[in-house]
Design an enzyme around this catalytic site. Structure first.
Site, PDB file in Angstrom:
ATOM      1  N   ASP A   1      79.596  -4.048 -45.057  1.00 51.16           N
ATOM      2  CA  ASP A   1      80.494  -5.192 -45.155  1.00 51.16           C
ATOM      3  C   ASP A   1      80.917  -5.593 -43.748  1.00 51.16           C
ATOM      4  O   ASP A   1      81.346  -4.743 -42.956  1.00 51.16           O
ATOM      5  CB  ASP A   1      81.718  -4.821 -45.994  1.00 51.16           C
ATOM      6  CG  ASP A   1      82.636  -6.007 -46.218  1.00 51.16           C
ATOM      7  OD1 ASP A   1      82.211  -6.941 -46.923  1.00 51.16           O
ATOM      8  OD2 ASP A   1      83.758  -6.008 -45.689  1.00 51.16           O
TER       9      ASP A   1
ATOM     10  N   ASN B   1      83.558 -18.583 -41.126  1.00 47.76           N
ATOM     11  CA  ASN B   1      83.351 -19.766 -41.973  1.00 47.76           C
ATOM     12  C   ASN B   1      84.493 -20.765 -41.822  1.00 47.76           C
ATOM     13  O   ASN B   1      84.275 -21.974 -41.709  1.00 47.76           O
ATOM     14  CB  ASN B   1      83.249 -19.350 -43.443  1.00 47.76           C
ATOM     15  CG  ASN B   1      81.868 -18.842 -43.816  1.00 47.76           C
ATOM     16  OD1 ASN B   1      80.886 -19.227 -43.203  1.00 47.76           O
ATOM     17  ND2 ASN B   1      81.802 -17.982 -44.808  1.00 47.76           N
TER      18      ASN B   1
ATOM     19  N   HIS C   1      80.301 -23.274 -42.612  1.00 43.03           N
ATOM     20  CA  HIS C   1      79.407 -22.399 -43.353  1.00 43.03           C
ATOM     21  C   HIS C   1      78.009 -22.309 -42.737  1.00 43.03           C
ATOM     22  O   HIS C   1      77.303 -21.325 -42.946  1.00 43.03           O
ATOM     23  CB  HIS C   1      79.303 -22.853 -44.809  1.00 43.03           C
ATOM     24  CG  HIS C   1      80.552 -22.572 -45.587  1.00 43.03           C
ATOM     25  ND1 HIS C   1      80.824 -21.338 -46.135  1.00 43.03           N
ATOM     26  CD2 HIS C   1      81.609 -23.360 -45.898  1.00 43.03           C
ATOM     27  CE1 HIS C   1      81.987 -21.374 -46.755  1.00 43.03           C
ATOM     28  NE2 HIS C   1      82.486 -22.594 -46.630  1.00 43.03           N
TER      29      HIS C   1
ATOM     30  N   ASP D   1      76.303 -18.862 -42.352  1.00 47.27           N
ATOM     31  CA  ASP D   1      74.976 -18.563 -42.913  1.00 47.27           C
ATOM     32  C   ASP D   1      74.050 -17.981 -41.851  1.00 47.27           C
ATOM     33  O   ASP D   1      73.272 -17.058 -42.127  1.00 47.27           O
ATOM     34  CB  ASP D   1      74.351 -19.841 -43.487  1.00 47.27           C
ATOM     35  CG  ASP D   1      75.051 -20.307 -44.759  1.00 47.27           C
ATOM     36  OD1 ASP D   1      75.878 -19.540 -45.298  1.00 47.27           O
ATOM     37  OD2 ASP D   1      74.768 -21.435 -45.202  1.00 47.27           O
TER      38      ASP D   1
ATOM     39  N   ASP E   1      79.474 -11.456 -47.721  1.00 44.62           N
ATOM     40  CA  ASP E   1      79.006 -10.762 -46.518  1.00 44.62           C
ATOM     41  C   ASP E   1      78.758  -9.280 -46.808  1.00 44.62           C
ATOM     42  O   ASP E   1      78.799  -8.456 -45.902  1.00 44.62           O
ATOM     43  CB  ASP E   1      80.028 -10.923 -45.391  1.00 44.62           C
ATOM     44  CG  ASP E   1      81.382 -10.318 -45.750  1.00 44.62           C
ATOM     45  OD1 ASP E   1      81.723 -10.294 -46.949  1.00 44.62           O
ATOM     46  OD2 ASP E   1      82.094  -9.866 -44.843  1.00 44.62           O
TER      47      ASP E   1
END
Length: 318
Positions: free
Chosen positions: A184, A192, A197, A201, A227
């Protein structure tokens, strides 16, 4: 006066000579077929369709499998089937080998996906093998399966693919030790929120590539959502090995992700679990790894867990 056949029976009186009919079917059917002598595994007869699968230089079943079958696991499976079928010779006049899908390299160099089935006539010392080319059907299915089991954004597996891989490993060797890592990113949401985003990404795609490069080809990397990623590590030697891989990946996560205008300094948390020590199925192992990961997060000093976003340094624009 001849008795008419019952419903469902074949009226042999209206058929041509069965020998001629058999030869015609054998020659013209578009499915590969061979007749094998059981005593020495020699291929004593083959039809024209079989020549698309193997040329006339292949004279035995063993050479067919060793030369044409490209998957070692499939070779082992069919060898076991042959051994088991022959072991029933004293008990049965006939026995059969169940259907098995084989990847066979043909005379033209093309690998065909073939559905194989065989019937053994022990007293006659022969077997009839059928090889049906299902390449187009199987490739379409595999493409759909790959799509269903792949995370669209990162190209690694997804949860469904992870479970499918786990089931395959359990079927292959339920006694092996399997590791699992839960990964994580720390403070990913501010990326973000701050940069959009598209940048987020890009970070996830970079992370997925790092994870794949950081483990063995036999390991399975999956994006579990957001994530969060998971890695299945089959046939792992020990918890020490699991910890070694974990530490290696933690170092990899700390390398900055660079976009056109940004340098993002990342960090992550990783928890691990082992089958069967930490659980008897994948969900249990994942829960254990998840608890381990969040225990690690809580151990990070408060100043490092601050909500203040510290992961970004802006690069000069050319």
């Amino acid at each position: 006066m001849a008795t008419p056949p019952l419903p469902g029976e074949i009226d042999f009186t209206n058929l041509p000579d069965l020998a001629v009919l058999g030869q015609t079917l054998f020659k013209r059917v578009p499915i590969g077929a061979i007749v094998v002598r059981l005593s020495d595994s020699q291929i004593i007869l083959r039809n024209p369709a079989f020549r698309h699968i193997a040329n006339d230089d292949i004279t035995t079943v063993s050479s067919l499998l060793d030369t044409c079958c490209v998957d070692p696991t499939q070779r082992e499976q069919i060898h076991q089937q042959i051994t088991q079928a022959k072991s029933r010779a004293d008990k049965e006049e006939t026995s059969e080998m169940p259907e098995l899908v084989l990847d066979l390299k043909g005379t033209d160099g093309r690998v065909r996906i073939v559905q194989h089935y065989a019937l053994l006539f022990h007293k006659m010392d022969i077997a009839i093998g059928i090889f049906r080319d299902i390449s187009d059907i199987k490739r379409k299915y595999r493409a759909l399966q790959k799509e269903a089991f792949t995370d669209e954004l990162t190209g690694v597996g997804n949860r469904r693919g992870l479970m499918e891989r786990w089931n395959e490993e359990m079927e292959d060797d339920p006694n092996q030790v399997i590791g699992f890592l839960m990964i994580d990113l720390d403070q990913f949401k501010p990326i973000n929120d701050t940069y959009g985003h598209a940048i987020g990404d890009h970070v996830l795609q970079s992370l997925a590539r790092r994870l794949r490069k950081g483990v063995r080809k036999s390991d399975y990397v999956a994006r579990l959502g957001g994530d969060e990623f998971g890695i299945l590590l089959p046939d792992i030697q020990s918890r020490t090995m699991l910890d070694t891989i974990r530490n290696k990946l933690l170092v990899s996560l700390k390398r900055p992700v660079i976009t056109n205008t940004l340098k993002l300094n990342l960090s992550g948390s990783i928890g691990g679990g082992l089958y069967p020590e930490d659980g008897q199925d994948l969900p249990a192992i994942m829960v254990h790894a998840d608890h381990s990961m969040y225990s690690t997060k809580k151990s990070i000093p408060a100043r490092k867990r601050s909500k203040k976003h510290r992961v970004t340094a802006r690069l000069p624009v050319a």
